[in-house]
Design a protein around this motif. Structure first.
Motif, PDB file in Angstrom:
ATOM      1  N   PRO A 160       0.823  -1.219   0.000  1.00  0.00           N
ATOM      2  CA  PRO A 160       0.000   0.000   0.000  1.00  0.00           C
ATOM      3  C   PRO A 160       0.857   1.270   0.000  1.00  0.00           C
ATOM      4  CG  PRO A 160      -0.889  -1.568   1.574  1.00  0.00           C
ATOM      5  CD  PRO A 160       0.439  -2.121   1.102  1.00  0.00           C
ATOM      6  N   GLU A 161       2.050   1.180   0.557  1.00  0.00           N
ATOM      7  CA  GLU A 161       2.921   2.355   0.664  1.00  0.00           C
ATOM      8  C   GLU A 161       3.605   2.704  -0.661  1.00  0.00           C
ATOM      9  OE1 GLU A 161       1.960   0.597   4.340  1.00  0.00           O
ATOM     10  OE2 GLU A 161       3.218  -0.357   2.830  1.00  0.00           O
ATOM     11  N   ASN A 162       3.860   1.712  -1.533  1.00  0.00           N
ATOM     12  CA  ASN A 162       4.630   2.020  -2.740  1.00  0.00           C
ATOM     13  C   ASN A 162       3.864   1.849  -4.054  1.00  0.00           C
ATOM     14  OD1 ASN A 162       4.595  -0.698  -3.438  1.00  0.00           O
ATOM     15  ND2 ASN A 162       6.720  -1.053  -2.879  1.00  0.00           N
ATOM     16  N   ILE A 163       2.621   1.405  -3.988  1.00  0.00           N
ATOM     17  CA  ILE A 163       1.904   1.132  -5.228  1.00  0.00           C
ATOM     18  C   ILE A 163       1.731   2.378  -6.091  1.00  0.00           C
ATOM     19  CG2 ILE A 163      -0.412   1.372  -4.267  1.00  0.00           C
ATOM     20  CD1 ILE A 163      -1.147  -1.031  -6.176  1.00  0.00           C
ATOM     21  N   TRP A 178       5.914 -14.367   3.418  1.00  0.00           N
ATOM     22  CA  TRP A 178       5.218 -15.111   2.369  1.00  0.00           C
ATOM     23  C   TRP A 178       4.606 -16.424   2.820  1.00  0.00           C
ATOM     24  CZ3 TRP A 178       6.582 -19.988   0.843  1.00  0.00           C
ATOM     25  CH2 TRP A 178       7.836 -20.438   1.222  1.00  0.00           C
ATOM     26  N   HIS A 179       5.213 -17.114   3.764  1.00  0.00           N
ATOM     27  CA  HIS A 179       4.697 -18.436   4.144  1.00  0.00           C
ATOM     28  C   HIS A 179       3.674 -18.372   5.279  1.00  0.00           C
ATOM     29  CE1 HIS A 179       7.364 -18.521   7.660  1.00  0.00           C
ATOM     30  NE2 HIS A 179       8.318 -18.116   6.851  1.00  0.00           N
ATOM     31  N   ASN A 180       3.410 -17.194   5.803  1.00  0.00           N
ATOM     32  CA  ASN A 180       2.390 -17.032   6.838  1.00  0.00           C
ATOM     33  C   ASN A 180       0.995 -17.011   6.204  1.00  0.00           C
ATOM     34  OD1 ASN A 180       4.177 -16.946   8.955  1.00  0.00           O
ATOM     35  ND2 ASN A 180       4.202 -14.717   9.108  1.00  0.00           N
ATOM     36  N   PRO A 181      -0.027 -17.229   7.007  1.00  0.00           N
ATOM     37  CA  PRO A 181      -1.394 -17.143   6.471  1.00  0.00           C
ATOM     38  C   PRO A 181      -1.766 -15.692   6.160  1.00  0.00           C
ATOM     39  CG  PRO A 181      -1.446 -17.513   8.843  1.00  0.00           C
ATOM     40  CD  PRO A 181      -0.009 -17.607   8.434  1.00  0.00           C
ATOM     41  N   PRO A 182      -2.794 -15.508   5.328  1.00  0.00           N
ATOM     42  CA  PRO A 182      -3.247 -14.146   5.039  1.00  0.00           C
ATOM     43  C   PRO A 182      -3.678 -13.430   6.314  1.00  0.00           C
ATOM     44  CG  PRO A 182      -4.238 -15.697   3.518  1.00  0.00           C
ATOM     45  CD  PRO A 182      -3.542 -16.511   4.570  1.00  0.00           C
ATOM     46  N   HIS A 183      -3.487 -12.128   6.337  1.00  0.00           N
ATOM     47  CA  HIS A 183      -3.817 -11.296   7.480  1.00  0.00           C
ATOM     48  C   HIS A 183      -4.950 -10.355   7.046  1.00  0.00           C
ATOM     49  CE1 HIS A 183      -3.152  -8.031  10.447  1.00  0.00           C
ATOM     50  NE2 HIS A 183      -2.856  -9.047  11.230  1.00  0.00           N
ATOM     51  N   LYS A 184      -6.113 -10.486   7.651  1.00  0.00           N
ATOM     52  CA  LYS A 184      -7.316  -9.772   7.220  1.00  0.00           C
ATOM     53  C   LYS A 184      -7.097  -8.267   7.105  1.00  0.00           C
ATOM     54  CE  LYS A 184     -12.242  -9.034   8.149  1.00  0.00           C
ATOM     55  NZ  LYS A 184     -12.281  -8.068   7.113  1.00  0.00           N
ATOM     56  N   GLN A 185      -6.477  -7.655   8.076  1.00  0.00           N
ATOM     57  CA  GLN A 185      -6.292  -6.200   8.027  1.00  0.00           C
ATOM     58  C   GLN A 185      -5.377  -5.799   6.860  1.00  0.00           C
ATOM     59  OE1 GLN A 185      -6.148  -8.005  10.854  1.00  0.00           O
ATOM     60  NE2 GLN A 185      -7.877  -7.187  12.002  1.00  0.00           N
ATOM     61  N   ARG A 186      -4.367  -6.611   6.590  1.00  0.00           N
ATOM     62  CA  ARG A 186      -3.478  -6.314   5.463  1.00  0.00           C
ATOM     63  C   ARG A 186      -4.229  -6.438   4.134  1.00  0.00           C
ATOM     64  NH1 ARG A 186       2.140  -6.658   5.568  1.00  0.00           N
ATOM     65  NH2 ARG A 186       3.008  -6.506   7.641  1.00  0.00           N
ATOM     66  N   VAL A 187      -5.047  -7.471   4.014  1.00  0.00           N
ATOM     67  CA  VAL A 187      -5.839  -7.657   2.793  1.00  0.00           C
ATOM     68  C   VAL A 187      -6.814  -6.496   2.628  1.00  0.00           C
ATOM     69  CG1 VAL A 187      -7.560  -9.119   1.651  1.00  0.00           C
ATOM     70  CG2 VAL A 187      -5.598 -10.176   2.825  1.00  0.00           C
ATOM     71  N   ASP A 188      -7.516  -6.143   3.693  1.00  0.00           N
ATOM     72  CA  ASP A 188      -8.470  -5.039   3.631  1.00  0.00           C
ATOM     73  C   ASP A 188      -7.787  -3.733   3.225  1.00  0.00           C
ATOM     74  OD1 ASP A 188     -10.466  -6.789   4.407  1.00  0.00           O
ATOM     75  OD2 ASP A 188     -10.528  -6.081   6.494  1.00  0.00           O
ATOM     76  N   ARG A 189      -6.629  -3.480   3.779  1.00  0.00           N
ATOM     77  CA  ARG A 189      -5.904  -2.241   3.470  1.00  0.00           C
ATOM     78  C   ARG A 189      -5.490  -2.205   1.994  1.00  0.00           C
ATOM     79  NH1 ARG A 189      -0.198  -0.264   5.383  1.00  0.00           N
ATOM     80  NH2 ARG A 189      -0.375   1.915   4.814  1.00  0.00           N
ATOM     81  N   MET A 190      -4.978  -3.336   1.492  1.00  0.00           N
ATOM     82  CA  MET A 190      -4.553  -3.385   0.094  1.00  0.00           C
ATOM     83  C   MET A 190      -5.746  -3.230  -0.830  1.00  0.00           C
ATOM     84  SD  MET A 190      -1.534  -3.862  -1.372  1.00  0.00           S
ATOM     85  CE  MET A 190      -1.581  -2.931  -2.874  1.00  0.00           C
ATOM     86  N   LYS A 243      -8.500  -1.634  -0.252  1.00  0.00           N
ATOM     87  CA  LYS A 243      -8.923  -0.231  -0.194  1.00  0.00           C
ATOM     88  C   LYS A 243      -8.058   0.611  -1.138  1.00  0.00           C
ATOM     89  CE  LYS A 243     -10.220   1.733   3.677  1.00  0.00           C
ATOM     90  NZ  LYS A 243     -10.199   2.331   5.019  1.00  0.00           N
ATOM     91  N   VAL A 244      -6.759   0.358  -1.147  1.00  0.00           N
ATOM     92  CA  VAL A 244      -5.856   1.091  -2.035  1.00  0.00           C
ATOM     93  C   VAL A 244      -6.174   0.771  -3.493  1.00  0.00           C
ATOM     94  CG1 VAL A 244      -3.453   1.348  -2.759  1.00  0.00           C
ATOM     95  CG2 VAL A 244      -4.020   1.300  -0.325  1.00  0.00           C
ATOM     96  N   PHE A 245      -6.361  -0.516  -3.820  1.00  0.00           N
ATOM     97  CA  PHE A 245      -6.699  -0.898  -5.199  1.00  0.00           C
ATOM     98  C   PHE A 245      -7.995  -0.239  -5.652  1.00  0.00           C
ATOM     99  CE2 PHE A 245      -4.040  -4.958  -5.063  1.00  0.00           C
ATOM    100  CZ  PHE A 245      -3.094  -4.455  -5.952  1.00  0.00           C
ATOM    101  N   LYS A 246      -8.999  -0.221  -4.795  1.00  0.00           N
ATOM    102  CA  LYS A 246     -10.281   0.396  -5.162  1.00  0.00           C
ATOM    103  C   LYS A 246     -10.119   1.889  -5.396  1.00  0.00           C
ATOM    104  CE  LYS A 246     -13.217  -3.014  -2.960  1.00  0.00           C
ATOM    105  NZ  LYS A 246     -14.097  -3.321  -1.835  1.00  0.00           N
ATOM    106  N   ARG A 247      -9.331   2.538  -4.563  1.00  0.00           N
ATOM    107  CA  ARG A 247      -9.086   3.970  -4.739  1.00  0.00           C
ATOM    108  C   ARG A 247      -8.382   4.233  -6.071  1.00  0.00           C
ATOM    109  NH1 ARG A 247      -4.635   6.668  -4.081  1.00  0.00           N
ATOM    110  NH2 ARG A 247      -3.661   5.148  -2.699  1.00  0.00           N
TER     111      ARG A 247
END
Length: 151
Positions: free
Chosen positions: A99-102, A124-136, A138-142
């Protein structure tokens, strides 16, 4: 072009791949070419720059080129992406999008492969993190709302 990675030597396969796609009557399936692949040494092709590699991928009928940083999660070189001419193919940024560099890469790419930034602690090998997905998202939609070519 071939390259050496931690998995061993990888050879180019455009001819075999396109013949197989045609034999399967699957020409509607797009082929994306990962050029200057991350986690790989390019000592064999050190004299071939990113533009020449992209031109070769276009010659071999790729539908899109994937441009990455050197390792998972590392951003692409923005100047190289900005200067890359690749008419008629998609330019896909394949690592390091956050979100910071897109905003730096968005104007120069047609698509993004986003992975580790969506995972817990950005690993990369951790499970998805809901807040990180939501934040990304939001940036894509904007960004999509600000650029009518993207949906």
């Amino acid at each position: 072009f071939g390259h050496i990675a931690d998995e061993g030597f990888f050879d180019a396969c455009a001819g075999d791949l396109l013949r197989r796609r045609s034999a399967l009557n699957a020409n509607h399936i797009l082929v994306f070419t990962d050029i200057k692949k991350k986690h790989a040494s390019h000592a064999i092709t050190a004299d071939i720059d990113l533009q020449y590699t992209a031109d070769a991928a276009r010659f071999f009928l790729t539908d899109g080129i994937v441009i990455t940083g050197t390792v998972t999660g590392r951003p692409v070189d923005v100047e190289s992406l900005k200067n890359l001419e690749a008419p008629s193919v998609l330019k896909i940024v394949g690592s390091g999008v956050t979100p910071e560099n897109i905003n730096m890469v968005f104007p120069f790419a047609d698509a993004f492969i986003v992975g580790s930034t969506l995972k817990k602690n950005g690993v990369w090998h951790n499970p998805p993190h809901k807040q990180r997905v939501d934040r990304m998202m939001k940036v894509f939609k904007r960004l999509a709302g600000a650029d009518s070519r993207r949906e």
